[in-house]
Design an enzyme around this catalytic site. Structure first.
Site, PDB file in Angstrom:
ATOM      1  N   HIS A 111       0.660  -1.082  -0.113  1.00  0.00           N
ATOM      2  CA  HIS A 111      -0.247  -0.176  -0.290  1.00  0.00           C
ATOM      3  C   HIS A 111       0.725   1.093   0.030  1.00  0.00           C
ATOM      4  CE1 HIS A 111       0.235   1.681   4.293  1.00  0.00           C
ATOM      5  NE2 HIS A 111       1.208   0.109   4.412  1.00  0.00           N
ATOM      6  N   CYS A 117      -1.661  12.342  18.922  1.00  0.00           N
ATOM      7  CA  CYS A 117      -2.527  13.100  20.360  1.00  0.00           C
ATOM      8  C   CYS A 117      -2.465  11.394  20.869  1.00  0.00           C
ATOM      9  CB  CYS A 117      -3.202  13.703  20.008  1.00  0.00           C
ATOM     10  SG  CYS A 117      -4.127  14.549  21.645  1.00  0.00           S
TER      11      CYS A 117
END
Length: 394
Positions: A202, A326
């Site tokens: 990919h 995060c």
């Protein structure tokens, strides 16, 4: 710009139509299990062998040195854990770098819990390892060196041939995570002294969930997945036929189009870098031009957070990524940016733009028109920026 501008090709690429067309028959027409004995299974076995030939040709390996996996992460785990456990009787020391993908770093951390010693090499400000430090780190108990071919965040292309030569002279096996490199820059496992190499479809316009590991003939490696005799007894599980076909087709196309594609991407990359560097207090991360992946752009903007940039770009229909992440509400800077010497504040303000075959010069111009406005707006909201101005340092 109304359409989505995708500039995160280092994260994943779309699957090209030619690749998808090649894959489709193996979902419904040619569905035989390659391990069975009847004719429709023999046909799928033949197409897997043909795909293995294509992958081997692309990196100058032999067919029986290519093992298909469920992706690049599995290939890295297979190489590092499989080799370490198979050769524990020869030594327990492994060398890698501080800027590896987490598939490598976490595999090494796992091995440290099972009796292995790992040395993590420093890198310089552009992300290159020091070859003399590598030589010095190798000792009698060293069995494996794993250094990535090209960095996924800052685009640094390591001196792979020289690293491989050092390992060959020291009789140490050399693995490289080449997930970002294969299909984009020339890779020759024989010329570059590579013993094991990981790749993922990919990243070069193939399907997700399929990859491969090159293992040089004669290298002993334990299985990571047990259950059946697939992949010549080294990787159990019914083969992902369509995925393997897609991987080999995508890689064949990528290699054939590499020179033309690289020239175009380098032109777009350099234009983007030049424009972004006109924004005050901006730093380019990674090499200036030479030994940098063709489509990689990574910059830091002082006084602002990367997440704010990404959210603002998303509002403008731009897909990008940041060197910071995060996790569970805690903002952690990129380990790569910290390793090249950035402090936490600067590392938090990073932006990675990775260009691919679907991008146009018009899209680059659009980025260069919106990013300065975003940076200016975010800085006007930043206490760090206002403190900087008050000090008269601007």
């Amino acid at each position: 710009m109304q359409k989505v501008v995708y500039m995160d090709y280092a994260a994943t690429t779309y699957t090209k139509k030619e690749v998808l067309d090649e894959m489709i028959p193996y979902f419904s027409e040619h569905y035989g299990n390659p391990s069975s004995v009847y004719s429709i299974s023999r046909d799928t076995r033949k197409v897997i062998d043909a795909s293995r030939d294509k992958v081997a040709k692309a990196i100058n390996a032999e067919r029986n040195e290519i093992f298909f996996t469920g992706g690049g992460t599995e290939a890295d785990n297979f190489a590092i854990k499989g080799f370490a456990f198979a050769n524990f009787n020869k030594g327990n020391h492994i060398i890698t770098s501080k800027i590896e993908h987490h598939a490598v770093l976490h595999s090494c951390a796992y091995l440290e819990k099972h009796g292995f010693e790992v040395t993590y090499l420093d890198v310089d400000q552009e992300g290159f390892i020091n070859l003399e430090q590598l030589k010095s780190a190798i000792k009698d108990s060293t069995i494996l060196v794993s250094i990535m071919f090209a960095n996924n965040e800052i685009g640094t292309i390591q001196p792979i041939k020289e690293i491989g030569q050092i390992c060959r002279e020291k009789n140490v096996v050399f693995h490289t995570d080449a997930v970002q490199a294969v299909g984009h820059i020339p890779v020759d496992v024989k010329e570059m002294n590579i013993d094991m190499l990981s790749l993922a479809a990919h990243k070069f316009y193939g399907p997700k969930g399929v990859g491969a590991l090159y293992i040089r003939k004669g290298i002993k490696i334990d299985n990571l997945i047990h259950g059946g005799a697939q992949e010549r007894g080294k990787r159990a599980g019914t083969e992902n036929i369509a995925g393997i076909v897609g991987l080999s087709k995508a890689l064949e196309m990528a290699v054939n189009e590499m020179d033309k594609s690289s020239r175009r991407l380098i032109m777009l990359r350099d234009k983007l870098i030049t424009g972004l560097m006109e924004i005050p207090h901006t730093k380019l991360n990674g090499p200036v031009s030479e030994n940098r992946l063709p489509g990689n752009v990574n910059v830091c903007f002082r006084f602002i957070e990367g997440e704010g940039i990404l959210l603002s770009l998303d509002d403008m229909n731009v897909c990008a990524s940041s060197g910071s992440a995060c996790t569970s509400g805690a903002l952690d800077p990129s380990h790569v940016l910290l390793a090249i010497g950035l402090n936490h504040e600067r590392a938090h303000g990073s932006l990675r733009l990775s260009i691919g075959d679907g991008n146009t010069e018009e899209e680059v111009d659009y980025l260069l028109s919106v990013v300065p406005k975003i940076i200016n707006r975010l800085r006007n909201m930043s206490p760090l920026w206002h403190d900087f101005i008050k000090k008269g340092e601007i």
